[in-house]
Design a protein around this motif. Structure first.
Motif, PDB file in Angstrom:
ATOM      1  N   SER A 151       0.752   7.912  -1.576  1.00 17.71           N
ATOM      2  CA  SER A 151       1.637   6.902  -0.997  1.00 17.71           C
ATOM      3  C   SER A 151       0.830   5.829  -0.267  1.00 17.71           C
ATOM      4  O   SER A 151       1.072   4.630  -0.431  1.00 17.71           O
ATOM      5  CB  SER A 151       2.620   7.583  -0.041  1.00 17.71           C
ATOM      6  N   LEU A 152      -0.147   6.274   0.528  1.00 17.93           N
ATOM      7  CA  LEU A 152      -0.944   5.309   1.294  1.00 17.93           C
ATOM      8  C   LEU A 152      -1.894   4.516   0.395  1.00 17.93           C
ATOM      9  O   LEU A 152      -2.385   3.463   0.792  1.00 17.93           O
ATOM     10  CB  LEU A 152      -1.734   6.034   2.398  1.00 17.93           C
ATOM     11  N   ASN A 153      -2.138   5.030  -0.790  1.00 21.56           N
ATOM     12  CA  ASN A 153      -2.967   4.285  -1.741  1.00 21.56           C
ATOM     13  C   ASN A 153      -2.257   3.010  -2.182  1.00 21.56           C
ATOM     14  O   ASN A 153      -2.886   2.067  -2.647  1.00 21.56           O
ATOM     15  CB  ASN A 153      -3.261   5.171  -2.965  1.00 21.56           C
ATOM     16  N   ARG A 154      -0.950   2.979  -1.995  1.00 20.87           N
ATOM     17  CA  ARG A 154      -0.167   1.795  -2.366  1.00 20.87           C
ATOM     18  C   ARG A 154      -0.041   0.809  -1.216  1.00 20.87           C
ATOM     19  O   ARG A 154       0.577  -0.232  -1.359  1.00 20.87           O
ATOM     20  CB  ARG A 154       1.232   2.233  -2.819  1.00 20.87           C
ATOM     21  N   GLY A 155      -0.579   1.154  -0.055  1.00 22.98           N
ATOM     22  CA  GLY A 155      -0.535   0.224   1.077  1.00 22.98           C
ATOM     23  C   GLY A 155      -0.308   0.947   2.392  1.00 22.98           C
ATOM     24  O   GLY A 155      -0.017   2.145   2.404  1.00 22.98           O
ATOM     25  N   GLU A 156      -0.459   0.221   3.492  1.00 24.93           N
ATOM     26  CA  GLU A 156      -0.236   0.807   4.816  1.00 24.93           C
ATOM     27  C   GLU A 156       1.237   1.158   4.973  1.00 24.93           C
ATOM     28  O   GLU A 156       2.103   0.408   4.534  1.00 24.93           O
ATOM     29  CB  GLU A 156      -0.640  -0.190   5.902  1.00 24.93           C
ATOM     30  N   ILE A 193       6.459   6.677   4.462  1.00 29.33           N
ATOM     31  CA  ILE A 193       5.722   7.668   3.662  1.00 29.33           C
ATOM     32  C   ILE A 193       6.698   8.723   3.131  1.00 29.33           C
ATOM     33  O   ILE A 193       6.661   9.094   1.963  1.00 29.33           O
ATOM     34  CB  ILE A 193       4.603   8.333   4.492  1.00 29.33           C
ATOM     35  N   MET A 194       7.595   9.182   4.020  1.00 32.05           N
ATOM     36  CA  MET A 194       8.575  10.197   3.599  1.00 32.05           C
ATOM     37  C   MET A 194       9.392   9.695   2.402  1.00 32.05           C
ATOM     38  O   MET A 194       9.586  10.411   1.424  1.00 32.05           O
ATOM     39  CB  MET A 194       9.532  10.528   4.755  1.00 32.05           C
ATOM     40  N   GLY A 195       9.870   8.449   2.513  1.00 32.42           N
ATOM     41  CA  GLY A 195      10.687   7.883   1.432  1.00 32.42           C
ATOM     42  C   GLY A 195       9.879   7.706   0.158  1.00 32.42           C
ATOM     43  O   GLY A 195      10.351   8.001  -0.948  1.00 32.42           O
ATOM     44  N   ASP A 196       8.638   7.253   0.335  1.00 31.80           N
ATOM     45  CA  ASP A 196       7.771   7.004  -0.812  1.00 31.80           C
ATOM     46  C   ASP A 196       7.453   8.297  -1.556  1.00 31.80           C
ATOM     47  O   ASP A 196       7.488   8.348  -2.782  1.00 31.80           O
ATOM     48  CB  ASP A 196       6.475   6.366  -0.296  1.00 31.80           C
ATOM     49  N   VAL A 197       7.165   9.344  -0.786  1.00 31.44           N
ATOM     50  CA  VAL A 197       6.846  10.642  -1.390  1.00 31.44           C
ATOM     51  C   VAL A 197       8.050  11.167  -2.162  1.00 31.44           C
ATOM     52  O   VAL A 197       7.917  11.700  -3.264  1.00 31.44           O
ATOM     53  CB  VAL A 197       6.387  11.646  -0.300  1.00 31.44           C
ATOM     54  N   GLU A 198       9.217  10.981  -1.579  1.00 28.28           N
ATOM     55  CA  GLU A 198      10.433  11.448  -2.253  1.00 28.28           C
ATOM     56  C   GLU A 198      10.618  10.709  -3.588  1.00 28.28           C
ATOM     57  O   GLU A 198      10.960  11.308  -4.603  1.00 28.28           O
ATOM     58  CB  GLU A 198      11.638  11.229  -1.331  1.00 28.28           C
ATOM     59  N   LEU A 223     -13.235   6.996   2.581  1.00 23.37           N
ATOM     60  CA  LEU A 223     -13.299   8.366   2.067  1.00 23.37           C
ATOM     61  C   LEU A 223     -11.962   8.765   1.443  1.00 23.37           C
ATOM     62  O   LEU A 223     -11.927   9.367   0.364  1.00 23.37           O
ATOM     63  CB  LEU A 223     -13.665   9.338   3.206  1.00 23.37           C
ATOM     64  N   GLY A 224     -10.869   8.388   2.113  1.00 25.73           N
ATOM     65  CA  GLY A 224      -9.537   8.707   1.600  1.00 25.73           C
ATOM     66  C   GLY A 224      -9.306   8.062   0.244  1.00 25.73           C
ATOM     67  O   GLY A 224      -8.739   8.691  -0.672  1.00 25.73           O
ATOM     68  N   ALA A 225      -9.739   6.810   0.109  1.00 27.10           N
ATOM     69  CA  ALA A 225      -9.562   6.110  -1.170  1.00 27.10           C
ATOM     70  C   ALA A 225     -10.377   6.799  -2.258  1.00 27.10           C
ATOM     71  O   ALA A 225      -9.920   6.948  -3.402  1.00 27.10           O
ATOM     72  CB  ALA A 225      -9.995   4.655  -1.015  1.00 27.10           C
TER      73      ALA A 225
END
Lengths: 197, 125
Positions: free
Chosen positions: B26-31, B37-42, B93-95
């Motif tokens: 989710s965060l790979n798509r932006g801040e 994040i919850m909505g994006d993951v869903e 590192l996360g990326a």
């Protein structure tokens, strides 16, 4: 950056939020301090945008129970790891009514110290931390005395002394350094709280 | 010589647990802030994964500790967003971990959908 409209404060959400805030006591204090407000914010957002408040509660309650257990287990594990490396000489004790200082000496019965091979069960020390010595209760707080630079002894050298009364282990309060053992029969109430010369 | 930063080694962090993987994706798509994040993951998981606040912030805590994500200071217009929200973003590192995970999953799908001929022969004999 993803944006959504601000959460609108409304009475029913506030009420739910207050209840959720109370339930957060299930989490360890450190986690609450670090993320408590974020958790509440997440819950508030879910409530504001949800069509069904009961659905949010169902989801949140399951989540809260499983994660609170996980966080507490994780915290206990870290605590255990930390204390698992501590030699019995480094178990500190302090009387409940005295200010702990390095010049103050107190005693803890080794039968109460619950030292288990492989692991020093710190939680048990804490739970059993009010050993009755003679007619006195000594409030004991165990802590990992990490002061001093000596390498810690391997844990596997710790023996189980729970069922074998072997006298009194004297430790320096606040420093966790061992004071030489007196013979078991010389350990009396008079030894307790005796200021060191 | 060009001034190039070495890409952080993602291998100690791979594979990620499902919740961590979805948050990183989710965060790979932006801040994003927690609720986004919850909505994006869903959405990303077709509703299969519904993170609650505890799972979300428990995982965020772990990812922050491991240096895969970080808090960002940038804030949208106060009129458009709740100022209490915290925004997170991927670190370098996360990326790198995210890219490694995407590659790993792509390889997995590829090998599952198109098994190598030698493996097929092995199964026949």
């Amino acid at each position: 950056m993803t944006m959504t409209t601000p959460g609108h404060a409304c009475p029913h959400v506030d009420r739910h939020e207050r209840i959720y805030r109370l339930l957060l006591v299930a989490y360890p204090r450190q986690f609450r301090n670090d993320y408590g407000e974020d958790l509440v914010q997440g819950f508030r957002d879910l409530m504001v945008y949800a069509s069904d408040g009961r659905g949010v509660w169902w989801r949140t309650t399951k989540d809260l129970i499983s994660n609170a257990v996980k966080e507490r287990a994780h915290r206990g594990q870290r605590h255990g790891d930390h204390l698992g490396r501590v030699h019995p000489d480094q178990i500190g004790t302090r009387p409940s009514r005295s200010k702990p200082t390095s010049s103050h000496r107190t005693a803890i019965s080794t039968t109460s110290a619950a030292l288990v091979p492989g692991v020093i069960s710190a939680s048990r020390v804490t739970l059993m931390g009010r050993p009755r010595l003679g007619r006195r209760h000594v409030g004991v707080e165990t802590y990992a005395a990490m002061v001093g630079g000596d390498p810690l002894e391997p844990v596997d050298r710790v023996v189980d002394v729970r069922d074998r009364p072997v006298g009194v282990l004297f430790v320096d309060v606040g420093l966790g350094r061992k004071i030489p053992h007196p013979p078991p029969d010389t350990a009396t109430d008079a030894d307790l709280d005796q200021p060191r010369p | 010589m060009p001034d190039q930063k070495a890409t952080p080694d993602p291998s100690p962090h791979v594979p990620l647990a499902p919740a961590a993987l979805h948050i990183v994706l989710s965060l790979n798509r932006g801040e994003r802030h927690g609720y986004a994040i919850m909505g994006d993951v869903e959405r990303l998981s077709d509703g299969v994964i519904k993170l609650g606040p505890g799972t979300l912030y428990g995982t965020i805590k772990k990812l922050v500790t491991e240096g895969l994500i970080e808090l960002t200071d940038t804030r949208p217009d106060p009129a458009l967003d709740d100022q209490r929200r915290k925004y997170y973003r991927l670190t370098a590192l996360g990326a790198s971990v995210c890219a490694a995970e995407i590659q790993r999953l792509a390889n997995l799908v590829e090998r599952t959908m198109h098994p190598a001929p030698s493996r097929l022969l092995g199964e026949l004999t």
